[in-house]
Write a protein that holds these residues in place. Sequence first.
Motif, PDB file in Angstrom:
ATOM      1  N   VAL A   1      42.689  41.286  34.104  1.00  0.00           N
ATOM      2  CA  VAL A   1      43.970  41.248  34.813  1.00  0.00           C
ATOM      3  C   VAL A   1      43.942  42.211  35.996  1.00  0.00           C
ATOM      4  O   VAL A   1      44.394  41.877  37.103  1.00  0.00           O
ATOM      5  CB  VAL A   1      45.136  41.575  33.844  1.00  0.00           C
ATOM      6  N   TYR A   2      43.387  43.404  35.781  1.00  0.00           N
ATOM      7  CA  TYR A   2      43.296  44.381  36.875  1.00  0.00           C
ATOM      8  C   TYR A   2      42.442  43.833  38.016  1.00  0.00           C
ATOM      9  O   TYR A   2      42.805  43.946  39.180  1.00  0.00           O
ATOM     10  CB  TYR A   2      42.719  45.703  36.367  1.00  0.00           C
ATOM     11  N   ARG A   3      41.305  43.230  37.696  1.00  0.00           N
ATOM     12  CA  ARG A   3      40.423  42.690  38.736  1.00  0.00           C
ATOM     13  C   ARG A   3      41.127  41.576  39.496  1.00  0.00           C
ATOM     14  O   ARG A   3      41.048  41.499  40.715  1.00  0.00           O
ATOM     15  CB  ARG A   3      39.134  42.197  38.100  1.00  0.00           C
TER      16      ARG A   3
ATOM     17  N   ILE B   1      44.439  41.117  39.845  1.00  0.00           N
ATOM     18  CA  ILE B   1      45.534  41.670  40.646  1.00  0.00           C
ATOM     19  C   ILE B   1      45.007  42.402  41.868  1.00  0.00           C
ATOM     20  O   ILE B   1      45.540  42.252  42.972  1.00  0.00           O
ATOM     21  CB  ILE B   1      46.438  42.574  39.773  1.00  0.00           C
ATOM     22  N   SER B   2      43.959  43.195  41.712  1.00  0.00           N
ATOM     23  CA  SER B   2      43.438  43.935  42.860  1.00  0.00           C
ATOM     24  C   SER B   2      42.869  42.976  43.916  1.00  0.00           C
ATOM     25  O   SER B   2      43.078  43.188  45.119  1.00  0.00           O
ATOM     26  CB  SER B   2      42.385  44.947  42.421  1.00  0.00           C
ATOM     27  N   ASN B   3      42.189  41.924  43.489  1.00  0.00           N
ATOM     28  CA  ASN B   3      41.690  40.936  44.454  1.00  0.00           C
ATOM     29  C   ASN B   3      42.830  40.175  45.112  1.00  0.00           C
ATOM     30  O   ASN B   3      42.783  39.896  46.312  1.00  0.00           O
ATOM     31  CB  ASN B   3      40.739  39.954  43.773  1.00  0.00           C
TER      32      ASN B   3
ATOM     33  N   VAL C   1      42.761  43.471  29.852  1.00  0.00           N
ATOM     34  CA  VAL C   1      43.343  44.343  30.881  1.00  0.00           C
ATOM     35  C   VAL C   1      42.396  44.474  32.075  1.00  0.00           C
ATOM     36  O   VAL C   1      42.836  44.470  33.226  1.00  0.00           O
ATOM     37  CB  VAL C   1      43.678  45.732  30.283  1.00  0.00           C
ATOM     38  N   SER C   2      41.093  44.557  31.810  1.00  0.00           N
ATOM     39  CA  SER C   2      40.142  44.673  32.917  1.00  0.00           C
ATOM     40  C   SER C   2      40.114  43.399  33.755  1.00  0.00           C
ATOM     41  O   SER C   2      40.013  43.470  34.984  1.00  0.00           O
ATOM     42  CB  SER C   2      38.753  45.014  32.394  1.00  0.00           C
TER      43      SER C   2
ATOM     44  N   ASP D   1      35.517  37.788  41.914  1.00  0.00           N
ATOM     45  CA  ASP D   1      35.398  38.416  43.228  1.00  0.00           C
ATOM     46  C   ASP D   1      34.934  37.414  44.278  1.00  0.00           C
ATOM     47  O   ASP D   1      35.465  37.373  45.392  1.00  0.00           O
ATOM     48  CB  ASP D   1      34.407  39.586  43.176  1.00  0.00           C
TER      49      ASP D   1
ATOM     50  N   LYS E   1      33.814  38.728  36.155  1.00  0.00           N
ATOM     51  CA  LYS E   1      34.476  39.489  37.215  1.00  0.00           C
ATOM     52  C   LYS E   1      33.818  39.235  38.560  1.00  0.00           C
ATOM     53  O   LYS E   1      34.498  39.160  39.591  1.00  0.00           O
ATOM     54  CB  LYS E   1      34.454  40.975  36.881  1.00  0.00           C
TER      55      LYS E   1
END
Length: 124
Positions: free
Chosen positions: A7-9, A11-13, A4-5, A106, A102
């Motif tokens: 996927v969140y990273r 999606i946010s990027n 989940v972390s 980024d 991550k």
Amino acid sequence: MRLVSFVYRFISNFVFLAVIYFSLNFMEKYQNRAILAILVLVYSGMRAASTLRSFYFFQKIERLEVETRRLISIAGDSGGVATSRKQAVSDVGALRRDAEMKSYMDLFFLACIVLLCVAKIVTD
């Protein structure tokens, strides 16, 4: 939770990249588009510098992991304390590897944003 972390990273990027893309495409005047692209380049440069600095931090954590593993192996298995320390070192190692992944993610998106901004500045 680990997945989940990631996927969140991602999606946010991706959303940040999409916002930059649409913002630069909907600017009609070249001057406004160039100013926005330069501001995004400055922000991306600061964020990339921070991300690259974190790799130095990860390297130091990795050295501590190696040293701790060496000390635990020298001390031998003296009961429950050593197993709890081994588990703590493994958990720290896993968190470090996840944070490195991550950071690479980024940097990939920041590189895409830089390419997009340079392309919008160069083209008229």
